[in-house]
Design an enzyme around this catalytic site. Sequence first.
Site, PDB file in Angstrom:
ATOM      1  N   GLU A 173     -61.416  -3.609  58.034  1.00 18.96           N
ATOM      2  CA  GLU A 173     -59.987  -3.361  58.264  1.00 18.96           C
ATOM      3  C   GLU A 173     -59.502  -3.765  59.663  1.00 18.96           C
ATOM      4  OE1 GLU A 173     -59.257   0.763  57.282  1.00 18.96           O
ATOM      5  OE2 GLU A 173     -60.416   0.640  55.448  1.00 18.96           O
ATOM      6  N   GLU A 286     -63.856  -0.594  46.898  1.00 23.46           N
ATOM      7  CA  GLU A 286     -63.408   0.809  46.996  1.00 23.46           C
ATOM      8  C   GLU A 286     -62.349   1.132  45.936  1.00 23.46           C
ATOM      9  OE1 GLU A 286     -62.448   1.945  50.989  1.00 23.46           O
ATOM     10  OE2 GLU A 286     -64.004   0.701  51.884  1.00 23.46           O
TER      11      GLU A 286
HETATM   12  O1  G3I Z   1     -68.843  16.699  56.514  1.00 21.02           O
HETATM   13  C1  G3I Z   1     -67.842  17.312  57.352  1.00 21.02           C
HETATM   14  C2  G3I Z   1     -67.831  18.807  57.093  1.00 21.02           C
HETATM   15  O2  G3I Z   1     -69.070  19.364  57.521  1.00 21.02           O
HETATM   16  C3  G3I Z   1     -66.688  19.425  57.873  1.00 21.02           C
HETATM   17  O3  G3I Z   1     -66.595  20.798  57.554  1.00 21.02           O
HETATM   18  C4  G3I Z   1     -65.390  18.731  57.499  1.00 21.02           C
HETATM   19  C5  G3I Z   1     -64.252  19.313  58.325  1.00 21.02           C
HETATM   20  O4  G3I Z   1     -63.299  18.327  58.559  1.00 21.02           O
HETATM   21  O5  G3I Z   1     -65.465  17.311  57.770  1.00 21.02           O
HETATM   22  C6  G3I Z   1     -66.491  16.730  56.997  1.00 21.02           C
HETATM   23  O6  G3I Z   1     -66.536  15.344  57.314  1.00 21.02           O
HETATM   24  C7  G3I Z   1     -65.489  14.595  56.688  1.00 21.02           C
HETATM   25  C8  G3I Z   1     -66.144  13.456  55.901  1.00 21.02           C
HETATM   26  O7  G3I Z   1     -65.139  12.600  55.324  1.00 21.02           O
HETATM   27  C9  G3I Z   1     -67.051  13.977  54.786  1.00 21.02           C
HETATM   28  O8  G3I Z   1     -66.250  14.580  53.798  1.00 21.02           O
HETATM   29  C10 G3I Z   1     -64.617  13.995  57.788  1.00 21.02           C
HETATM   30  O9  G3I Z   1     -63.939  15.035  58.447  1.00 21.02           O
HETATM   31  C11 G3I Z   1     -63.611  13.029  57.167  1.00 21.02           C
HETATM   32  O10 G3I Z   1     -62.907  12.341  58.204  1.00 21.02           O
HETATM   33  C12 G3I Z   1     -64.345  11.968  56.342  1.00 21.02           C
HETATM   34  O11 G3I Z   1     -63.360  11.188  55.701  1.00 21.02           O
HETATM   35  C13 G3I Z   1     -63.834   9.945  55.163  1.00 21.02           C
HETATM   36  C14 G3I Z   1     -63.036   8.822  55.848  1.00 21.02           C
HETATM   37  O12 G3I Z   1     -63.346   7.544  55.245  1.00 21.02           O
HETATM   38  C15 G3I Z   1     -63.370   8.728  57.317  1.00 21.02           C
HETATM   39  O13 G3I Z   1     -64.734   8.416  57.468  1.00 21.02           O
HETATM   40  C16 G3I Z   1     -63.571   9.947  53.668  1.00 21.02           C
HETATM   41  O14 G3I Z   1     -64.426  10.888  53.034  1.00 21.02           O
HETATM   42  C17 G3I Z   1     -63.844   8.553  53.098  1.00 21.02           C
HETATM   43  O15 G3I Z   1     -63.516   8.494  51.718  1.00 21.02           O
HETATM   44  C18 G3I Z   1     -63.013   7.510  53.846  1.00 21.02           C
HETATM   45  O16 G3I Z   1     -63.362   6.251  53.335  1.00 21.02           O
HETATM   46  C19 G3I Z   1     -62.619   5.136  53.844  1.00 21.02           C
HETATM   47  C20 G3I Z   1     -63.579   3.953  53.986  1.00 21.02           C
HETATM   48  O17 G3I Z   1     -64.652   4.303  54.843  1.00 21.02           O
HETATM   49  C21 G3I Z   1     -62.841   2.719  54.472  1.00 21.02           C
HETATM   50  N1  G3I Z   1     -61.743   2.392  53.579  1.00 21.02           N
HETATM   51  C22 G3I Z   1     -60.777   3.503  53.391  1.00 21.02           C
HETATM   52  C23 G3I Z   1     -61.523   4.730  52.846  1.00 21.02           C
HETATM   53  C24 G3I Z   1     -60.567   5.862  52.552  1.00 21.02           C
HETATM   54  O18 G3I Z   1     -59.966   6.275  53.729  1.00 21.02           O
END
Ligand code: G3I
Length: 387
Positions: A173, A286
Amino acid sequence: MKRRELVLGLGAVTGAGVVIGVEGWRSPQSPRQQSLALPLPSRDAPPLRKLAAQKNLLYGAATQKRFLASDPIFAKHFKQECGLLTPEVELKWKRLRPTPNDFNFKDGDWLADFAVQYQMAFRGHTLVWHKGFPPWFEGHVNALNARDHLLHHIETVVGHYAGRVHSWDVVNEVVFPIHNRRDGLRENPWLQMLGPDYIEMAFRAAAAADPDALMVYNEVALDFDENDKKRAATLALLQRLKAKNVPIHALGMQGHLRGKTQINPNKLKAFLREVSALGLKILITELDVTDRAFPRAIEQRDRQVAKIYAEYLSVVLQEPAVIALITWGLSDRYIWLKNEQRVDGAPPRPLLLDEQMNRKLAWSAIANNLKATSKRSSPSLTHNSLP
Ligand code: G3I
């Protein structure tokens, strides 16, 4: 009970789209439309990984270790349906790098082992992104040490998984025309500290660390009629990289779709052709369909979601350069879109299996398009540790 059939009228590539009816109701079939009976999914139909493999394609999904490790029912369906696994978060900086000098591969290794154990291709996601930095990053990385940090991260992480990864989303991205740069790039910390060459640096370091893996540029919002500028800027970046013999092998089109925004089959087909003409493969990395724009009623909402999947896949799978189809999750039980709650508060239903792991019409739409597509001449480019 006589199984109701869902008739899926597939618009031809130039057609207006997809028309779906339910038993007894037939949409007016335009001469160019093909009607494919799309049966409601049955539990005993062959899994998507098998349908994909029959066409030398890969089908898989993104997921997290915590889901697979804690939910045996989900894990069972994941093993059944998926021939590929993308770690949703475990290989991002925020998870891998607890401190500037340490790497924590524990969860990534668990997923890599799971993939090998169940004969799945394993994807690396993602080495360079404008999100997902660990808390220490901003105060620690600067223009003087950014190159060292970038190369050390990539060499260490890609080297750690060398020989086990099908493909890496090396850079994710970084095209963003809204920032009005001539090169169409997104203003992000790497660009500010290293200039545009950080992209080439990343690809060269990753390819050197694992010559067997496909090196992928992954991008969002390339799919819709309105995305002309994004597609043009992304193509221009790919052309620049190829012209410099940068080791890039594929484009990852994320495919985050939604009901309100239309695809334009002609534009999408032409874009895929232009990417393929650069000698690049294409992965749909995705795929999901946000259902916020659709009615609350589940049967109607599932039908609309299935229509979007079918319409998109009836175009992209026609491109022989497309070698893999990955959904961003498998079941509505675990979705990233939970943060895109519906206005009416109903749980979103963007994926192929419902929260009880039943196959949905979206599953049928994908299965139907995998069955309808042509067999690729050779299996997806994988390293030799996969069947
Ligand atoms: O695991 C922790 C948990 O322990 C904690 O309690 C919680 C509190 O916020 O956070 C949890 O981590 C989260 C993680 O996902 C696991 O669920 C992060 O905060 C959260 O920011 C993270 O979000 C992910 C995001 O990317 C950022 O990495 C999403 O699941 C994931 O689906 C999303 O995926 C992205 C791709 O990498 C790139 N393309 C877009 C796509 C959707 O945004």
